[in-house]
Motif scaffolding. Structure first.
Motif, short mmCIF file in Angstrom:
data_model
loop_
_atom_site.label_atom_id
_atom_site.label_comp_id
_atom_site.label_asym_id
_atom_site.label_seq_id
_atom_site.Cartn_x
_atom_site.Cartn_y
_atom_site.Cartn_z
N TRP A 174 40.29 31.54 8.77
CA TRP A 174 41.15 30.77 7.85
C TRP A 174 42.47 31.69 7.67
O TRP A 174 43.49 30.94 7.79
CB TRP A 174 40.40 30.29 6.54
CG TRP A 174 41.19 29.84 5.46
CD1 TRP A 174 41.62 28.58 5.53
CD2 TRP A 174 41.37 30.11 4.06
NE1 TRP A 174 42.19 28.20 4.37
CE2 TRP A 174 41.91 29.07 3.38
CE3 TRP A 174 40.80 31.27 3.50
CZ2 TRP A 174 42.59 29.66 2.08
CZ3 TRP A 174 41.37 31.74 2.21
CH2 TRP A 174 42.03 30.87 1.55
N VAL A 183 41.09 19.06 4.95
CA VAL A 183 39.82 19.50 4.58
C VAL A 183 38.75 18.56 5.20
O VAL A 183 38.97 17.60 5.66
CB VAL A 183 39.70 19.29 2.99
CG1 VAL A 183 40.51 20.33 2.15
CG2 VAL A 183 39.64 17.85 2.56
N ARG A 219 40.77 25.90 8.75
CA ARG A 219 39.61 25.00 8.39
C ARG A 219 38.80 25.21 7.21
O ARG A 219 38.69 26.52 6.85
CB ARG A 219 38.58 25.03 9.63
CG ARG A 219 39.25 24.66 11.12
CD ARG A 219 39.63 23.36 11.07
NE ARG A 219 38.94 22.23 10.71
CZ ARG A 219 39.23 20.86 10.63
NH1 ARG A 219 40.60 20.70 10.80
NH2 ARG A 219 38.39 19.98 10.35
N VAL A 220 38.52 24.40 6.51
CA VAL A 220 37.47 24.58 5.22
C VAL A 220 36.90 23.30 5.03
O VAL A 220 37.21 22.36 5.52
CB VAL A 220 38.45 24.71 3.67
CG1 VAL A 220 39.68 25.79 4.13
CG2 VAL A 220 39.25 23.34 3.32
N VAL A 272 35.72 28.42 3.57
CA VAL A 272 36.59 28.55 4.48
C VAL A 272 35.98 29.20 5.87
O VAL A 272 35.08 30.01 5.80
CB VAL A 272 37.75 29.46 3.93
CG1 VAL A 272 38.29 28.96 2.55
CG2 VAL A 272 37.38 31.01 3.90
N THR A 286 34.21 25.47 -2.10
CA THR A 286 35.02 25.29 -0.90
C THR A 286 34.33 26.39 -0.06
O THR A 286 34.48 27.60 -0.57
CB THR A 286 36.57 25.06 -0.47
OG1 THR A 286 36.98 23.89 -1.63
CG2 THR A 286 37.04 24.88 0.70
N GLN A 308 46.51 31.05 9.20
CA GLN A 308 47.68 30.68 8.07
C GLN A 308 48.86 31.87 8.62
O GLN A 308 50.10 31.44 8.60
CB GLN A 308 47.29 30.83 6.79
CG GLN A 308 46.48 29.83 6.21
CD GLN A 308 46.42 29.71 4.53
OE1 GLN A 308 47.01 30.81 4.03
NE2 GLN A 308 45.48 29.13 4.22
N ASN A 324 43.21 24.37 0.42
CA ASN A 324 43.45 24.87 1.90
C ASN A 324 45.06 24.93 1.77
O ASN A 324 45.81 23.96 2.60
CB ASN A 324 42.94 24.07 3.11
CG ASN A 324 43.00 24.56 4.16
OD1 ASN A 324 43.63 25.71 4.22
ND2 ASN A 324 42.60 23.96 5.32
N THR A 326 42.24 28.56 -2.17
CA THR A 326 41.28 27.62 -2.17
C THR A 326 40.57 27.25 -3.44
O THR A 326 41.02 27.71 -4.40
CB THR A 326 40.24 28.30 -0.94
OG1 THR A 326 39.20 27.34 -0.47
CG2 THR A 326 39.68 29.34 -1.78
#
Length: 227
Positions: A100, A120, A199-200, A96, A94, A104, A156, A90
């Motif tokens: 997050w 993003v 999501r970020v 997260v 940003t 992943q 991301n 990241t």
């Protein structure tokens, strides 16, 4: 162990919020207590970034490369040396989501993804207030925030250690090092998840740190629009 890498060049304004969000993601219950190591690559910083990072339980590296690709690569090497099986990337501007990392890893474990390219979103469009309505229309017309998108963001991005090493890692590029890595992963046959699940929220700032990156794209679009 899960590794998180964050390149930093004079990011005192947003770094604390970024690190706090990553630490919350690292404590997510679905990670089942797996250790998470956060590596912050302080690249030619002249502001308070080092002091801010030092106040959190993270590993810091110092370099004078003035190169985001080199900074990401240095942080990744540190994490791999420590035994990371997954690298999550990241940016310092940003924030997260709490799930997050879990999202992943879920794509890695359940869908067999070697890498995850996330999308993003932007929370604050204030830097572009003069042309806000037109810019939002252009952004939403050009950007797909859904599964199956084709966007690549260093803010991301996640990749398993083995695939990262096979692809040669982050190249020492001043911009688009994230794109170069993903293209190398694709060329190596890695399975990429183009997902909107992790999501970020990132910055729409005009003074971008990496020339030619997301911030510069938004600024170029904004400047091309009529007042």
């Amino acid at each position: 162990m899960i590794g998180v890498l964050i390149p930093v060049h004079d990011e005192e304004d947003g770094l604390a919020l970024c690190l706090e969000s990553v630490l919350r993601a690292a404590a997510h219950g679905d990670l089942a207590g797996e250790p998470v190591m956060i590596a912050v690559a302080l690249d030619a910083c002249t502001d308070r970034s080092a002091q801010i990072a030092g106040a959190y339980p993270v590993t810091t590296l110092r370099l004078e490369a003035r190169n985001v690709g080199a900074a990401r690569a240095a942080a990744a090497a540190c994490l791999l040396d420590a035994g990371a099986r997954w690298l999550a990337c990241t940016d310092a501007d940003t924030v997260v989501a709490e799930d997050w990392l879990q999202r992943q890893l879920q794509l890695h474990h359940e869908d067999g993804a070697d890498a995850v390219c996330g999308t993003v979103s932007v929370a604050d469009w204030t830097p572009h207030l003069a042309r806000l309505q037109q810019l939002l229309q252009r952004f939403h017309a050009a950007y797909t925030d859904a599964d199956g998108h084709a966007h690549i963001h260093g803010a991301n991005l996640g990749v398993c250690a083995r695939a990262y090493l096979r692809a040669g890692g982050f190249p020492a590029l001043g911009c688009s090092e994230d794109v170069a890595l993903v293209r190398a992963l694709e060329a190596d046959g890695a399975r990429i998840a183009w997902s909107a699940a992790p999501r970020v929220v990132t910055s729409a700032r005009i003074a971008s740190k990496a020339r030619g990156g997301f911030g510069d794209t938004l600024s170029a679009w904004s400047q091309a629009l009529p007042l």
